[in-house]
Design a protein around this motif. Structure first.
Motif, short mmCIF file in Angstrom:
data_model
loop_
_atom_site.label_atom_id
_atom_site.label_comp_id
_atom_site.label_asym_id
_atom_site.label_seq_id
_atom_site.Cartn_x
_atom_site.Cartn_y
_atom_site.Cartn_z
N THR A 90 21.58 -13.09 22.26
CA THR A 90 22.26 -11.80 22.26
C THR A 90 21.83 -10.98 23.47
O THR A 90 20.64 -10.75 23.70
CB THR A 90 21.93 -11.03 20.97
N ALA A 91 22.81 -10.56 24.25
CA ALA A 91 22.54 -9.83 25.49
C ALA A 91 23.85 -9.43 26.13
O ALA A 91 24.92 -9.91 25.74
CB ALA A 91 21.75 -10.70 26.47
N VAL A 92 23.74 -8.57 27.12
CA VAL A 92 24.87 -8.34 28.02
C VAL A 92 24.75 -9.37 29.14
O VAL A 92 23.69 -9.50 29.76
CB VAL A 92 24.86 -6.92 28.59
N TYR A 93 25.82 -10.10 29.36
CA TYR A 93 25.85 -11.13 30.38
C TYR A 93 26.61 -10.61 31.60
O TYR A 93 27.72 -10.08 31.47
CB TYR A 93 26.50 -12.40 29.84
N TYR A 94 25.99 -10.78 32.76
CA TYR A 94 26.57 -10.32 34.01
C TYR A 94 26.81 -11.50 34.93
O TYR A 94 25.98 -12.41 35.02
CB TYR A 94 25.62 -9.36 34.72
N CYS A 95 27.93 -11.46 35.62
CA CYS A 95 28.09 -12.41 36.71
C CYS A 95 27.76 -11.70 38.02
O CYS A 95 27.88 -10.47 38.13
CB CYS A 95 29.48 -13.02 36.73
N ALA A 96 27.34 -12.47 38.98
CA ALA A 96 26.91 -11.92 40.25
C ALA A 96 27.24 -12.90 41.37
O ALA A 96 27.45 -14.09 41.12
CB ALA A 96 25.41 -11.64 40.21
N ALA A 97 27.25 -12.38 42.57
CA ALA A 97 27.58 -13.20 43.73
C ALA A 97 26.67 -12.84 44.90
O ALA A 97 26.16 -11.72 45.00
CB ALA A 97 29.04 -12.99 44.13
N ARG A 98 26.47 -13.81 45.76
CA ARG A 98 25.76 -13.59 47.01
C ARG A 98 26.38 -14.50 48.06
O ARG A 98 26.82 -15.62 47.75
CB ARG A 98 24.27 -13.90 46.88
N LEU A 99 26.47 -14.02 49.25
CA LEU A 99 26.95 -14.85 50.34
C LEU A 99 25.96 -15.99 50.55
O LEU A 99 24.76 -15.76 50.69
CB LEU A 99 27.09 -14.04 51.62
N TYR A 100 26.45 -17.22 50.60
CA TYR A 100 25.53 -18.35 50.70
C TYR A 100 24.85 -18.41 52.06
O TYR A 100 23.83 -19.08 52.21
CB TYR A 100 26.26 -19.66 50.38
N THR A 101 25.37 -17.67 53.03
CA THR A 101 24.76 -17.64 54.36
C THR A 101 23.73 -16.54 54.49
O THR A 101 23.08 -16.41 55.54
CB THR A 101 25.83 -17.44 55.43
N SER A 102 23.59 -15.74 53.45
CA SER A 102 22.67 -14.61 53.52
C SER A 102 21.21 -15.09 53.60
O SER A 102 20.84 -16.07 52.96
CB SER A 102 22.85 -13.72 52.29
N VAL A 103 20.42 -14.38 54.38
CA VAL A 103 19.00 -14.70 54.47
C VAL A 103 18.31 -14.39 53.14
O VAL A 103 17.45 -15.13 52.67
CB VAL A 103 18.33 -13.91 55.61
N SER A 104 18.72 -13.29 52.54
CA SER A 104 18.15 -12.91 51.25
C SER A 104 18.72 -13.77 50.14
O SER A 104 19.90 -14.12 50.13
CB SER A 104 18.47 -11.44 50.95
N MET A 105 17.88 -14.14 49.19
CA MET A 105 18.34 -14.91 48.04
C MET A 105 18.85 -14.01 46.92
O MET A 105 19.28 -14.50 45.89
CB MET A 105 17.19 -15.78 47.52
N ASP A 106 18.77 -12.71 47.14
CA ASP A 106 19.20 -11.79 46.09
C ASP A 106 20.71 -11.80 45.91
O ASP A 106 21.46 -11.91 46.88
CB ASP A 106 18.74 -10.36 46.43
N PHE A 107 21.13 -11.66 44.67
CA PHE A 107 22.54 -11.46 44.37
C PHE A 107 22.83 -9.97 44.53
O PHE A 107 22.14 -9.13 43.95
CB PHE A 107 22.85 -11.91 42.95
N ASN A 108 23.81 -9.64 45.31
CA ASN A 108 24.05 -8.22 45.60
C ASN A 108 25.44 -7.75 45.24
O ASN A 108 25.82 -6.62 45.56
CB ASN A 108 23.73 -7.91 47.06
N PHE A 109 26.22 -8.60 44.59
CA PHE A 109 27.51 -8.18 44.06
C PHE A 109 27.48 -8.46 42.56
O PHE A 109 27.15 -9.57 42.14
CB PHE A 109 28.66 -8.94 44.71
N TRP A 110 27.85 -7.44 41.78
CA TRP A 110 27.70 -7.56 40.32
C TRP A 110 28.97 -7.16 39.59
O TRP A 110 29.66 -6.22 40.00
CB TRP A 110 26.56 -6.65 39.85
N GLY A 111 29.23 -7.86 38.52
CA GLY A 111 30.31 -7.49 37.62
C GLY A 111 29.81 -6.49 36.59
O GLY A 111 28.64 -6.12 36.57
N GLN A 112 30.69 -6.10 35.68
CA GLN A 112 30.38 -5.02 34.76
C GLN A 112 29.66 -5.49 33.50
O GLN A 112 29.16 -4.67 32.76
CB GLN A 112 31.67 -4.29 34.33
N GLY A 113 29.58 -6.75 33.26
CA GLY A 113 28.89 -7.26 32.08
C GLY A 113 29.80 -7.44 30.89
O GLY A 113 30.78 -6.70 30.71
N THR A 114 29.48 -8.44 30.10
CA THR A 114 30.20 -8.68 28.85
C THR A 114 29.17 -8.95 27.76
O THR A 114 28.21 -9.69 27.96
CB THR A 114 31.21 -9.85 29.01
#
Length: 120
Positions: A90-114
């Motif tokens: 049980t949780a809010v599930y979020y999808c996220a995206a990151r440019l695969y060419t980005s130096v950072s491994m962080d996901f920096n685009f986020w959906g609103q959650g379900t």
């Protein structure tokens, strides 16, 4: 990129759900995609991630063997198939995206959650 997650709901333990995340972009294959979740009172944690090629991995130990991540690049959509659900999922599930060419491994685009609620 804009992300729209859907597919959450109230289910019983042992049931299955498939979450979907539609991405609004013309360059979907430029993005790694991920699913995260946040349970009440807990920190957000990564569940799974998948590369543009479709190679995916379940990062959450408790989800291995039960969850599967996949993507359909023709539909700009990533999925999370969740089987044998448990109340602790049980949780809010979020999808996220990151440019695969980005130096950072962080996901920096986020959906609103379900919201996924699993009753015992």
């Amino acid at each position: 990129v804009q992300l729209q997650a859907s597919g959450g709901g109230l289910v019983q333990a042992g049931d299955s759900l498939r979450l979907s995340c539609a991405a609004s972009t013309r360059t979907f294959t430029n993005y790694d995609m991920g699913w995260f979740r946040q349970a009440p009172g807990k920190e957000r944690e990564i569940v799974a991630r998948i590369r543009p090629s479709g190679i995916g991995a379940i990062n959450l130990d408790s989800a291995k063997g039960r969850f599967t991540i996949s993507r359909d690049n023709a539909k700009n959509t990533v999925y999370l198939q969740m089987n044998s659900l448990k109340p602790e999922d049980t949780a809010v599930y979020y999808c996220a995206a990151r440019l695969y060419t980005s130096v950072s491994m962080d996901f920096n685009f986020w959906g609103q959650g379900t919201l996924v609620t699993v009753s015992s």
